[in-house]
Scaffold this active site. Structure first.
Site, PDB file in Angstrom:
ATOM      1  N   TYR A 131       0.855  -1.193   0.000  1.00 17.38           N
ATOM      2  CA  TYR A 131       0.000   0.000   0.000  1.00 17.38           C
ATOM      3  C   TYR A 131       0.884   1.234   0.000  1.00 17.38           C
ATOM      4  O   TYR A 131       1.820   1.325   0.808  1.00 17.38           O
ATOM      5  CB  TYR A 131      -0.894  -0.001   1.247  1.00 17.38           C
ATOM      6  CG  TYR A 131      -1.839   1.178   1.333  1.00 17.38           C
ATOM      7  CD1 TYR A 131      -2.828   1.363   0.364  1.00 17.38           C
ATOM      8  CD2 TYR A 131      -1.752   2.096   2.373  1.00 17.38           C
ATOM      9  CE1 TYR A 131      -3.705   2.445   0.454  1.00 17.38           C
ATOM     10  CE2 TYR A 131      -2.632   3.165   2.471  1.00 17.38           C
ATOM     11  CZ  TYR A 131      -3.606   3.338   1.507  1.00 17.38           C
ATOM     12  OH  TYR A 131      -4.472   4.403   1.599  1.00 17.38           O
ATOM     13  N   ASP A 170       9.107   2.774   0.424  1.00 12.28           N
ATOM     14  CA  ASP A 170       8.017   3.387   1.175  1.00 12.28           C
ATOM     15  C   ASP A 170       8.143   2.908   2.619  1.00 12.28           C
ATOM     16  O   ASP A 170       7.736   1.805   2.959  1.00 12.28           O
ATOM     17  CB  ASP A 170       6.671   2.985   0.574  1.00 12.28           C
ATOM     18  CG  ASP A 170       5.505   3.633   1.302  1.00 12.28           C
ATOM     19  OD1 ASP A 170       5.707   4.141   2.422  1.00 12.28           O
ATOM     20  OD2 ASP A 170       4.392   3.621   0.750  1.00 12.28           O
ATOM     21  N   LYS A 200       3.555   8.513   9.211  1.00  7.29           N
ATOM     22  CA  LYS A 200       3.166   7.869  10.474  1.00  7.29           C
ATOM     23  C   LYS A 200       4.040   8.303  11.664  1.00  7.29           C
ATOM     24  O   LYS A 200       3.798   9.382  12.196  1.00  7.29           O
ATOM     25  CB  LYS A 200       3.069   6.362  10.270  1.00  7.29           C
ATOM     26  CG  LYS A 200       1.933   6.095   9.261  1.00  7.29           C
ATOM     27  CD  LYS A 200       1.427   4.684   9.138  1.00  7.29           C
ATOM     28  CE  LYS A 200       0.172   4.708   8.260  1.00  7.29           C
ATOM     29  NZ  LYS A 200       0.200   3.828   7.114  1.00  7.29           N
TER      30      LYS A 200
END
Ligand SMILES: *Cc1c(COP(=O)(O)O)cnc(C)c1O
Length: 397
Positions: free
Chosen positions: A117, A210, A238
């Site tokens: 993702y 990522d 995050k």
């Protein structure tokens, strides 16, 4: 929560490793806002930093010392990131990194892995894990054929498929979660990241890691430090924002200097580098020193060992990395998204409901990781393991 056949948890507040819902029920929280809360809920230093920053104004649309300090902190921790651009979400950061890679290489195709993702920008939704996998949406309506055609999806840990994709297309970038955590945690096979580094270099494509989940979590310098492989570009988020909206992408100076206004690749954001988010990020990273990572590793190890003991002899697989783990409801090892998708999702749903009934909140999806924080302690872990022992009896009947 619909996926596990239960009403959603409505959060009222969080305290350390606990989430309190609107009815006053307390849960040991293993979701942690899906990754940012490495210090747990309402960490006093983070809250104080945000309050102090807010009193001086919530947004300026101009650079601040805190933004520069956070950029310096990132560069000090992640040596491959010499220069960094802040955004407000991981989605924007991954989307912009792909745009930059296209501009730098003069090529159009991005290769990504099934079950990975990279946020919900149109071009990167193909074969996505996380919420799409949870909801069983293989490709989102509303993405144009042209956008989908710019993305080639290959299976994780499959060297031949990667080689074929790099040979068969003019590839701008290969985008990877170096330790995928959006199909559950599925570590790279031995040497796979080294292979990706060499294969992209040979093909003239950029390697983009990522590290929105793994950054500042697996280690001080993220997965690239843990595995010793340096990408060309890194996407962060995050933990970087400590529970407020901050993300970033960075890499070698000559690449990032292509971004406007220094360069010609456009990227912007009204609230990027927001002072509250920068304050929360700095207050978070400053607590993540060597003893903190040692402690996070030990806490994860204790939880993982306990779950592995419960899993032994049952159709369960445990995958873990510092600060992350997944209990797969499968009798077979899980090395890619197809294997993750073949798990017994009904048994997993029963397990989650049984855990929630016992005051423990695991991620309510087989495709999301458990997030360990420094606010968890041995007692919370042991209570979780007691609940898991009982819940597995209900789940696997
Ligand atoms: C969460 C996530 C994103 C998207 O970040 P948002 O801030 O939710 O837009 C991108 N990549 C990975 C690996 C993620 O886990």
């Amino acid at each position: 929560m619909g996926q596990i056949g239960r009403d959603p948890v409505f959060a009222e507040r969080g305290e350390g490793c606990e989430l309190i819902d609107a009815d006053g029920n307390r849960y040991i929280d293993w979701v942690g806002s899906w990754g940012p809360l490495i210090l747990g809920h309402a960490n006093p230093a983070v809250v104080a930093a945000v309050v102090e920053a807010a009193a001086r104004g919530t947004s300026y649309g101009a650079a601040t010392a805190a933004e520069v300090e956070l950029a310096e902190e990132v560069a000090a921790r992640v040596p491959s990131v010499e220069m960094v651009r802040m955004t407000s979400s991981g989605t924007e950061a991954a989307m912009s990194a792909a745009r930059l890679a296209r501009a730098v290489t003069g090529r159009e195709v991005v290769v990504k892995f099934a079950g990975a993702y990279h946020g919900h920008s149109d071009g990167l939704l193909a074969g996505a894990g996380s919420g799409l996998a949870t909801l069983g949406i293989p490709a989102s309506p509303g993405v144009t054929a042209a956008q989908a055609a710019g993305t080639v999806v290959v299976p994780w840990n499959d060297r031949e498929a990667v080689s074929r994709a790099l040979e068969g297309h003019a590839v701008a970038a290969l985008l990877a979660e170096p330790l995928p955590a959006n199909m559950g945690v599925v570590p790279p096979a031995d040497g796979f990241l080294q292979f990706l580094r060499q294969a992209t270099r040979d093909a003239g494509a950029l390697l983009v890691f990522d590290e929105v989940i793994t950054g500042f979590r697996l280690a001080r310098g993220g997965a690239q430090q843990l595995y010793g492989v340096e990408p060309d570009l890194t996407v962060l988020g995050k933990v970087l924002g400590g529970g407020l909206p901050a993300a970033a992408f960075g890499g070698r100076r000559e690449l990032i200097e292509r971004i406007a206004p220094a360069g010609d690749v456009y990227q912007a954001g009204t609230l990027s580098g927001n002072p509250l988010a920068m304050a929360a990020g700095l207050a978070t990273l400053r607590q993540l020193d060597a003893p903190a990572y040692e402690r996070l590793g030990a806490l994860t190890g204790r939880l993982a060992a306990g779950l592995a003991e419960l899993a032994a002899g049952r159709p369960l697989q445990l995958a873990s990395a510092p600060g992350l783990l997944t209990l797969f409801f499968s009798g077979e090892p899980v090395g890619d998204f197809a294997a993750a998708a073949a798990c017994d999702l009904d048994a997993h749903a029963r397990f989650c409901r049984a855990m929630l009934d016992r005051g423990v909140y695991p991620p309510p999806s087989q495709f999301e990781a458990w997030f360990v924080s420094l606010a968890h302690d041995e007692e919370a872990i042991d209570r979780t393991l007691d609940a898991a022992a009982e819940s597995l009896l209900e789940a696997l009947r």
